[in-house]
Design an enzyme around this catalytic site. Structure first.
Site, PDB file in Angstrom:
ATOM      1  N   TYR A 196     -13.300  10.050   2.106  1.00  0.00           N
ATOM      2  CA  TYR A 196     -13.857   9.046   1.232  1.00  0.00           C
ATOM      3  C   TYR A 196     -14.101   7.894   2.164  1.00  0.00           C
ATOM      4  O   TYR A 196     -14.208   6.657   1.714  1.00  0.00           O
ATOM      5  CB  TYR A 196     -13.064   8.770   0.086  1.00  0.00           C
ATOM      6  CG  TYR A 196     -13.241   9.909  -1.109  1.00  0.00           C
ATOM      7  CD1 TYR A 196     -14.324   9.949  -1.857  1.00  0.00           C
ATOM      8  CD2 TYR A 196     -12.538  11.280  -0.620  1.00  0.00           C
ATOM      9  CE1 TYR A 196     -14.591  11.024  -2.506  1.00  0.00           C
ATOM     10  CE2 TYR A 196     -13.128  12.386  -1.319  1.00  0.00           C
ATOM     11  CZ  TYR A 196     -13.919  12.025  -2.342  1.00  0.00           C
ATOM     12  OH  TYR A 196     -14.522  13.271  -2.915  1.00  0.00           O
ATOM     13  N   TYR A 229      -9.405  -9.771   5.186  1.00  0.00           N
ATOM     14  CA  TYR A 229      -8.958 -10.492   4.580  1.00  0.00           C
ATOM     15  C   TYR A 229      -9.005 -11.757   5.322  1.00  0.00           C
ATOM     16  O   TYR A 229      -9.017 -12.944   4.848  1.00  0.00           O
ATOM     17  CB  TYR A 229      -7.447 -10.334   3.939  1.00  0.00           C
ATOM     18  CG  TYR A 229      -7.352  -9.503   2.787  1.00  0.00           C
ATOM     19  CD1 TYR A 229      -7.615  -9.792   1.504  1.00  0.00           C
ATOM     20  CD2 TYR A 229      -6.828  -8.160   2.999  1.00  0.00           C
ATOM     21  CE1 TYR A 229      -7.654  -9.195   0.279  1.00  0.00           C
ATOM     22  CE2 TYR A 229      -6.531  -7.384   1.824  1.00  0.00           C
ATOM     23  CZ  TYR A 229      -7.185  -8.056   0.635  1.00  0.00           C
ATOM     24  OH  TYR A 229      -7.078  -7.000  -0.669  1.00  0.00           O
ATOM     25  N   GLU A 288     -12.907   0.823  -5.891  1.00  0.00           N
ATOM     26  CA  GLU A 288     -13.760   1.886  -5.958  1.00  0.00           C
ATOM     27  C   GLU A 288     -13.226   2.740  -7.229  1.00  0.00           C
ATOM     28  O   GLU A 288     -12.219   2.964  -7.217  1.00  0.00           O
ATOM     29  CB  GLU A 288     -13.910   2.850  -4.814  1.00  0.00           C
ATOM     30  CG  GLU A 288     -14.284   1.951  -3.449  1.00  0.00           C
ATOM     31  CD  GLU A 288     -14.395   2.806  -2.193  1.00  0.00           C
ATOM     32  OE1 GLU A 288     -14.945   2.364  -1.417  1.00  0.00           O
ATOM     33  OE2 GLU A 288     -14.100   4.175  -2.264  1.00  0.00           O
ATOM     34  N   HIS A 298       0.877  -1.395  -0.258  1.00  0.00           N
ATOM     35  CA  HIS A 298       0.071  -0.049   0.019  1.00  0.00           C
ATOM     36  C   HIS A 298       0.856   1.322   0.081  1.00  0.00           C
ATOM     37  O   HIS A 298       0.859   2.081   0.937  1.00  0.00           O
ATOM     38  CB  HIS A 298      -0.966   0.059   1.006  1.00  0.00           C
ATOM     39  CG  HIS A 298      -2.024  -1.063   1.150  1.00  0.00           C
ATOM     40  ND1 HIS A 298      -3.143  -1.414   1.929  1.00  0.00           N
ATOM     41  CD2 HIS A 298      -2.077  -2.178   0.268  1.00  0.00           C
ATOM     42  CE1 HIS A 298      -3.715  -2.408   1.762  1.00  0.00           C
ATOM     43  NE2 HIS A 298      -3.311  -2.936   0.911  1.00  0.00           N
TER      44      HIS A 298
END
Length: 389
Positions: free
Chosen positions: A272, A283, A262, A159
């Protein structure tokens, strides 16, 4: 690299309250599955051979630059990739999703253009997303300097976010991922919870000057304890970022966990939702992460369940396919396709279809010739041009 203090003044509860005060309420939408395939086009291989390409950008002379996740930059000369020496590039952290990631050319430069690149730097226990800039003299990128580093450091190889896009006012948007999946922690909380913490860069889109400083007028900078670079918040891992030159709208594609990828229409100062608002599931536990609808948080225009692993993004304005003008195009890695999302003037999705590529698509961009181009995420990655059948 110095440690950044984690004494945030913004808890998750406070973030919810602030978001409710500053953002409109958006109703939940029905998740989308894979759209129908569309015909009338074909993919032509322009060049092949880059190991795991990640980002692309066009030089003023019309040639494309392509990054390899393994720390190399290439220029497309005819049908081949030629490596471009990178003089002064910091050591690249290439574990997991880390590597040399996006590339962008300063839109105001014609000769000796300034080249901006994002990369992961650091070690497995302390790494971060970094922005650098150098000058391309036709043969090499030299004078590379570090302009910005996300903070605080995180651990692991997940990430990094890392997409770049220029706004019409000459400022630069840069996405930063949330730092990783549970059980990864940053400071006193799960990494994903930092997306609601304005005292960290994790889980946000930044707005920077061309020199990598906080751009003036960022709307969240006035909040207590907020970092001044943050332009929008509540993102998990933005993998596509594009500005519609016709409307000024900013679009982002974002990875969700176990479903919930998204497409977002991003507005400065808005939240958001991640991880409080999501269409995805954990997960490990398979339990939903957050809720699909949270008052004061902005919902996506499209949410995909299952996840196609959305990637690079562009808004089409070319002449090759007039019927596609104004549509948003996203790559998909697990989906092995390109998604076309037709939107109305308010940014609402009105139609979807897919261009079946048959390989993981890492990036999609419109070239200066008006064609769509795609990068495939392969050991011998390809640059593809989309042409009429």
């Amino acid at each position: 690299m110095p440690t950044f203090p984690l004494k945030s003044t913004v808890t998750l509860a406070v973030a919810l309250a602030l978001s409710a005060a500053f953002a409109p309420h958006a109703a939940a939408i029905e998740p989308s599955g894979p759209p129908a395939a569309v015909k009338g086009w074909r993919a032509v291989t322009v060049a092949k051979g880059v190991d795991r390409p990640w980002g692309m950008a066009w030089l003023p002379d019309g040639r494309a630059l392509v990054t390899s996740k393994h720390g190399k930059l290439f220029v497309v000369n005819g049908n081949r990739f030629d490596e471009v020496p990178l003089e002064g590039l910091p050591e690249v952290f290439t574990s997991g999703q880390g590597g040399l990631l996006d590339v962008s050319v300063h839109p105001g430069d014609k000769d000796n253009p300034r080249i901006y690149m994002t990369l992961a730097t650091g070690t497995s226990s302390a790494n971060r997303t970094t922005l650098v800039r150098g000058t391309f003299d036709g043969k090499r990128v030299h004078g590379i300097e570090t302009l910005f580093q996300a903070r605080p450091d995180k651990s692991g190889g997940a990430h990094f976010g890392s997409r770049l896009a220029w706004l019409p006012d000459g400022t630069l948007l840069m996405s930063i991922g949330d730092g990783g999946n549970p059980p990864t922690r940053i400071g006193d909380r799960l990494a994903r919870e930092q997306a609601q913490n304005l005292a960290t860069h994790q889980g946000s889109i930044l707005r920077l000057t061309a020199d990598g400083k906080a751009a003036p007028g960022n709307p969240l900078a006035k909040r207590p304890g907020a970092l001044p670079e943050i332009w929008s918040m509540g993102h998990r891992n933005v993998q596509g970022l594009a500005v519609d030159k016709a409307t000024g709208q900013v679009w982002a594609t974002e990875h969700g966990p176990r479903g919930g990828d998204e497409l977002n229409l991003v507005v400065a100062g808005q939240n958001y939702g991640w991880p409080l608002q999501s269409y995805g599931a954990d997960y490990v536990t398979a339990e939903p992460v957050g809720q699909r609808e949270v008052p004061g948080m902005v919902g996506p225009k499209v949410a995909y369940v299952p996840s196609p692993a959305l990637s690079g993004l562009t808004v089409y304005s070319g002449s090759q396919f007039p019927q596609w003008r104004g549509s948003v195009f996203s790559g998909a890695m697990v989906g092995m396709d390109i998604r076309r999302i037709a939107v109305d003037k308010n940014g609402n999705a009105v139609r979807q279809e897919r261009l079946e590529i048959g390989a993981r698509v890492r990036d999609v961009k419109q070239g200066p010739d008006g064609h769509l181009y795609a990068l495939t995420d392969e050991a011998e990655g390809r640059l593809l041009r989309i042409v009429r059948e």
